[in-house]
Design an enzyme around this catalytic site. Structure first.
Site: not given
Ligand code: PA5
Length: 447
Positions: A286, A307, A421
């Protein structure tokens, strides 16, 4: 140092002059981070967090963890992405991937709200039947669909089982300090709340209440975790990659990427590392996968995956390198028994410790993979402990930030996560998405 980068198995791929050539980019990346002048500079709270954290809240986290331990058999942790991976990684690494099946004096910990699955939800509800349950819902935005749906379900369960008053004592909310519907709702309902700091993004939040409350409820020493991270925050400040293994790791992975090694495989030889691998994958995927750039973070657990994916790693497309977690002391010994009949011909191993066999498997595999054209970086970790894990978490976070800046991306945003989303909301008929819905439905019908 408890963590040491051994890069001798990258030397046929990366020369001393390659390393020297990337040093200016590492120094520049460090400057951007330390002077808070780089992209995403309003999300750098994690850099000083291991010492500069809210001590009053830390004490409340410990008190809440004690309350959870006393009052429930099952803690359901609701969250997705950075709002659950850190806690799960730490619990499974330090306790066990089968923690819930072990005899213990701490509650089982289950994770919900990280998928959209009627099956998974029903299974967890069945597990909770007849048992005392607490809930820790974690969402920085407070609006993420997956955890919000799960929270609806578990809040209703707790209210039905314990009444509104009783449920209030069992629901713990970790969210933004002031903003968002979850914060507002929790204040109105009187739930105890913990904070995801404004300047700490989800995937960098394991050492905030996001990770610490479930981790403490599982009986892990969160002081040690923070102390280890604090040590790492002091250890990795030198910009010179000859003296800073964290920055050297960031440098080498970028050099390999420039040579077309677009996949980094985090390789571990312990099943308890599986979720740590997942946490690492989110952190790097990310943070770096944007603007058409980035290493694809993958992971394996050996011997299991020797494996399955072993064939590809050894012999398939040469697109990857490995970063191997080599943990010297897992704190367990097991001597291989002698078999007088020696049916399997393995008596040459009798009396040998299983972890010493693992070491030979690791060394043999590293050499085979290097011979097959796969650079191997080894992260030598001296022991499995909360302190050293704190160091390791910080090591990876810092290396990720430096690496992202070397790559010239903003390591702290995640614009790509929004695309699914938007489409999902449109297809589900969320008000305001009518035009997109019509467009998507047309495309689906035509396909
Ligand atoms: O690293 C990040 O920012 C994302 O993975 C969020 O943690 C994830 O999208 C969850 O978001 P939120 O905590 O607003 O529900």
């Amino acid at each position: 140092m408890a963590i040491k980068l051994n890069d001798r198995y990258t030397s046929t791929f990366i020369s001393a002059s390659d390393l020297a050539s990337i040093q200016p980019a590492v120094t520049a990346a460090d400057q951007l981070l330390r002077t808070k002048s780089g992209a995403g500079n309003d999300f750098l709270g994690w850099v000083t967090l291991p010492e500069d954290y809210d001590k009053e809240e830390f004490a409340r986290i410990k008190a809440a963890a004690e309350k959870i331990k006393k009052s429930c058999d099952v803690l359901v942790v609701i969250g997705i992405g950075g709002s659950y991976l850190g806690a799960r990684a730490v619990i499974e690494y330090l306790k066990s991937p089968i923690y819930n099946n072990l005899k213990k004096d701490t509650p089982d910990v289950y994770f919900a709200g990280n998928s959209i699955s009627a099956t998974a939800l029903n299974e967890l509800l069945a597990i909770c039947e007849g048992r005392d349950v607490c809930v820790n819902v974690i969402s920085k935005s407070g609006t993420t669909t997956e955890p919000a749906v799960a929270f609806r379900v578990f809040r209703a369960l707790l209210e039905q089982k314990y009444g509104k008053e009783g449920a209030r004592e069992r629901i713990f909310v970790t969210t933004d300090r002031a903003k968002g519907t979850l914060k507002q709702f929790s204040t109105d309902a009187g739930y105890e709340t913990f904070v995801v700091p404004d300047d700490v993004g989800g995937r960098f939040s394991v050492l905030t209440a996001v990770g610490l409350l479930p981790i403490a409820a599982a009986g892990i020493d969160i002081d040690q975790l923070m102390l280890g991270a604090a040590k790492a925050s002091h250890d990795y400040t030198d910009t010179d990659i000859n003296r800073n293994d964290c920055y050297r790791y960031a440098a080498i992975r970028n050099l390999l990427y420039r040579q077309g090694k677009a996949v980094e495989i985090l390789t571990a030889y312990e099943p308890s590392c599986a979720m740590l691998n997942e946490w690492w994958k989110q952190l790097y995927g990310e943070s770096e996968g944007k603007d058409g750039k980035g290493l694809f973070p993958a992971s394996v657990i050996f011997s299991t995956d020797l494996h399955s994916l072993g064939q590809f790693i050894q012999d398939g497309s040469r697109i990857h390198f490995e970063t191997v977690l080599d943990i010297a002391d897992m704190g367990n010994r097991f001597a291989i028994p002698n078999d007088p009949a020696n049916i399997d011909g393995l008596n040459f191993l009798s009396g040998m410790d299983l972890d010493d066999v693992k070491k030979m498997a690791m060394q043999g595999t590293v050499l085979a993979h290097v011979d097959g054209g796969v650079p191997n970086l080894i992260l030598e970790i001296n022991e499995k402990s909360a302190f050293v894990l704190g160091e390791l978490l910080y090591f990876f976070e810092l290396a990720c930030a430096i690496s992202g800046y070397i790559l010239e991306v903003n390591p702290f945003n995640q614009p790509g996560v929004e695309a699914y989303k938007k489409n999902m909301f449109a297809l589900l008929g969320k008000p305001g998405y009518e035009d997109l819905r019509a467009d998507l439905e047309k495309r689906l019908q035509n396909s």
